[in-house]
Write an enzyme that holds these catalytic residues in place. Sequence first.
Site, PDB file in Angstrom:
ATOM      1  N   ASP A   1      52.434  53.438  65.723  1.00 42.84           N
ATOM      2  CA  ASP A   1      51.838  54.774  65.814  1.00 42.84           C
ATOM      3  C   ASP A   1      50.363  54.755  66.206  1.00 42.84           C
ATOM      4  OD1 ASP A   1      50.905  53.623  63.511  1.00 42.84           O
ATOM      5  OD2 ASP A   1      51.410  55.266  62.164  1.00 42.84           O
TER       6      ASP A   1
ATOM      7  N   SER B   1      38.759  52.107  56.439  1.00 42.61           N
ATOM      8  CA  SER B   1      40.063  51.531  56.790  1.00 42.61           C
ATOM      9  C   SER B   1      40.419  50.293  55.981  1.00 42.61           C
ATOM     10  CB  SER B   1      40.010  51.196  58.273  1.00 42.61           C
ATOM     11  OG  SER B   1      40.773  50.077  58.578  1.00 42.61           O
TER      12      SER B   1
HETATM   13  C1  MIC Z   1      42.135  54.435  60.063  1.00 43.29           C
HETATM   14  O1  MIC Z   1      42.442  55.593  59.834  1.00 43.29           O
HETATM   15  O2  MIC Z   1      40.959  54.030  60.059  1.00 43.29           O
HETATM   16  C2  MIC Z   1      43.234  53.435  60.358  1.00 43.29           C
HETATM   17  C3  MIC Z   1      43.123  53.081  61.791  1.00 43.29           C
HETATM   18  O3  MIC Z   1      44.483  54.040  60.153  1.00 43.29           O
HETATM   19  C4  MIC Z   1      43.056  52.236  59.450  1.00 43.29           C
HETATM   20  C5  MIC Z   1      43.948  51.107  59.744  1.00 43.29           C
HETATM   21  C6  MIC Z   1      43.490  50.285  60.889  1.00 43.29           C
HETATM   22  O4  MIC Z   1      42.296  50.066  61.070  1.00 43.29           O
HETATM   23  O5  MIC Z   1      44.361  49.819  61.634  1.00 43.29           O
HETATM   24  C7  MIC Z   1      43.200  52.555  57.955  1.00 43.29           C
HETATM   25  O6  MIC Z   1      42.959  53.669  57.570  1.00 43.29           O
HETATM   26  O7  MIC Z   1      43.466  51.651  57.167  1.00 43.29           O
END
Ligand code: MIC
Length: 644
Positions: A64, A539
């Site tokens: 996604d 994240s």
């Molecule tokens: C985000 O919202 O920052 C992400 C992208 O979904 C991240 C995961 C990622 O960095 O792949 C998260 O929230 O953990």
Amino acid sequence: MGMNVVEKILSEHLISGNLVAGEEVAIRIDQALTQDATGTMAYLQFESMGIEKVKCELAVSYIDHNTVQVGFENADDHAYLRSAAARYGAVFSPPGNGICHQVHLERFGVPGKTLLGSDSHTPTGGGVGMIAIGAGGIDVAVAMGGGAFYLTAPKVIKVELTGELRPWVSAKDVILKVLEIFGTKGNVGCIIEYGGDGLKNLEVPERATITNMGAELGVTTSVFPSDDVTKKFLAAQERGGVWHEIVADEDAEYAQVVKIDLSEVMPMAAAPHSPGNVVPIISLAGKKVDQVLIGSCTNSSYVDLKTVAKLLKGKVVHPDVSFGIAPGSRQVLNMLAEEGYLSDLLSSGARLLESACGFCIGNSQSPGTNAVSLRTSNRNFEGRSGTPSADVYLVSPATAALAALRGCFVDPEGVIDIKYPKVKMPKTFKIDDSHFIGLSREANSDVEVVRGPNIGVVPAGEECAEALNGISAIKVGDKITTDHIMPAGARLKYRSNIAKYAEFVFEGVDPEFPGRAALNRDAGIANVIVAGESYGQGSSREHAALCPMFLGVKVVIAKSIERIHMANLINFGIVPFMFADQSDYEKIDQGDILKIKGFRSAVMGNDSVVLRNETKGVDIALVLNISDRQREILLAGGLLMYNG
Ligand code: MIC
Ligand code: SF4
């Protein structure tokens, strides 16, 4: 003594330790979730552990995040993840199915189960009464292999909701209110449990909006009880059989109780550049808006999008506004299409975006220079949108829709010519699981895992050295997010290729850092990151530890470090020290030579830690407040080395 919802679920999953706030406990994980941006590393690590198949009840591998597919890299990642799921017995959710958290809630969430996800918004599952926690990919890999997840036994805070939301006010405004009360820092080690009479007035998707954005508080997770509302939602998803009641006992205890009267919540926005920068919409009324985007795992449910469609039906959005919608899942998109709401949205001028993270992660729809962008997502960190000069405001779908119509912020409570459409939950959702692959969850060792050139290897950690011979390679301020450390957006496609991705560490903060750090590393000098408060917010991306590790970072010294990032640093052998006295932050500048004589022994916990700043000729006391197990992991050079 009675138990609250958190205690009920955690005690059923407890493997070791005591559920006493602050103690390290290990819990059994029932379900695991990965998404492609963190999933490739999680599966590479799972493979390197030599585990033959997924051992927890359910693992779902979602695509996604990286669906833009400029160049071959994203498609290579998808092929790797698809084949790895088939090989090891995970369910595969291909691109087009939707955003992991929305889809998981719809099709897999089960009250009372534990869910560990390699994404910080995994707590969305708390909307159906799960203990759903975000973690680094390697922790999820361990859980997929049947291993325990270690966490600090939480302090449980009750948010008691009474009353009912007024027209134009929605769940997004409730979580913004909660953010206004608690802020984005200082909530590490807490779980928020929602309760009170007002619960009956919040449907599951609304609850999920609230638990989703609880991630921005920095809490371990947030959870709602599993009650009749949950039962109705699951039945509408044709999964009524998995429901059972989980509510707090009358005499349950909480570390703190905060009350919110839903009827007093006002339409709000999180102003640039922090989700905690909450202001009432009325204070922004009239401000010109250039872009409006509705979607993300926070606000892309059927009810969210239908509300917007009803508001915009028969009207045309303001010509100066670029307006996009990204329904959260195939289910949502299909229902909107079948019931005609999609057509209302398109006729109003909406640009239909893919059911994916898209704009939220900054890999598309970057606003123009100095633009004002209104989004229904959960993070507005500086530059995350792809445009450092843009001002991103986080708002509810209804507030966003009104702004799209008028071309400026509108105080909804002052609107007289449009009636607020109170949308009811559908009695049944459109169920179509035909696009998931591997629902039987059977592993097949004959499947060959596909590894294109973008699929790298997991770099090995190094055992903790006797002494630290280091340099302050970068000094940063407060609230440095993982987006600052490891940018996503255009760089996302390198997530499976650590050597390449490491070229972008701190790109927006100090683009010279990777080159400088690599030179130090090659000269045998350890890189030290010096930081202020709440280092590593945001994240779960373990790349924010893994890539610095690759560049020879051995130590972070901060005023405070956020939970998931702290665990990720330890998992990759980077020692997370705190200043014993926060004002000592001032005693280190970038480029200072830093030494710790008994480094290994300090990590063991045998000695107090004294850092010698040789450049300034001062000693600085540091603390390492971690468990014995974590000390062992650091000594071994990270979790992979520790597990052997
Ligand atoms: C985000 O919202 O920052 C992400 C992208 O979904 C991240 C995961 C990622 O960095 O792949 C998260 O929230 O953990
Ligand atoms: Fe995707 Fe945005 Fe949700 Fe992260 S916050 S999972 S990028 S939609």
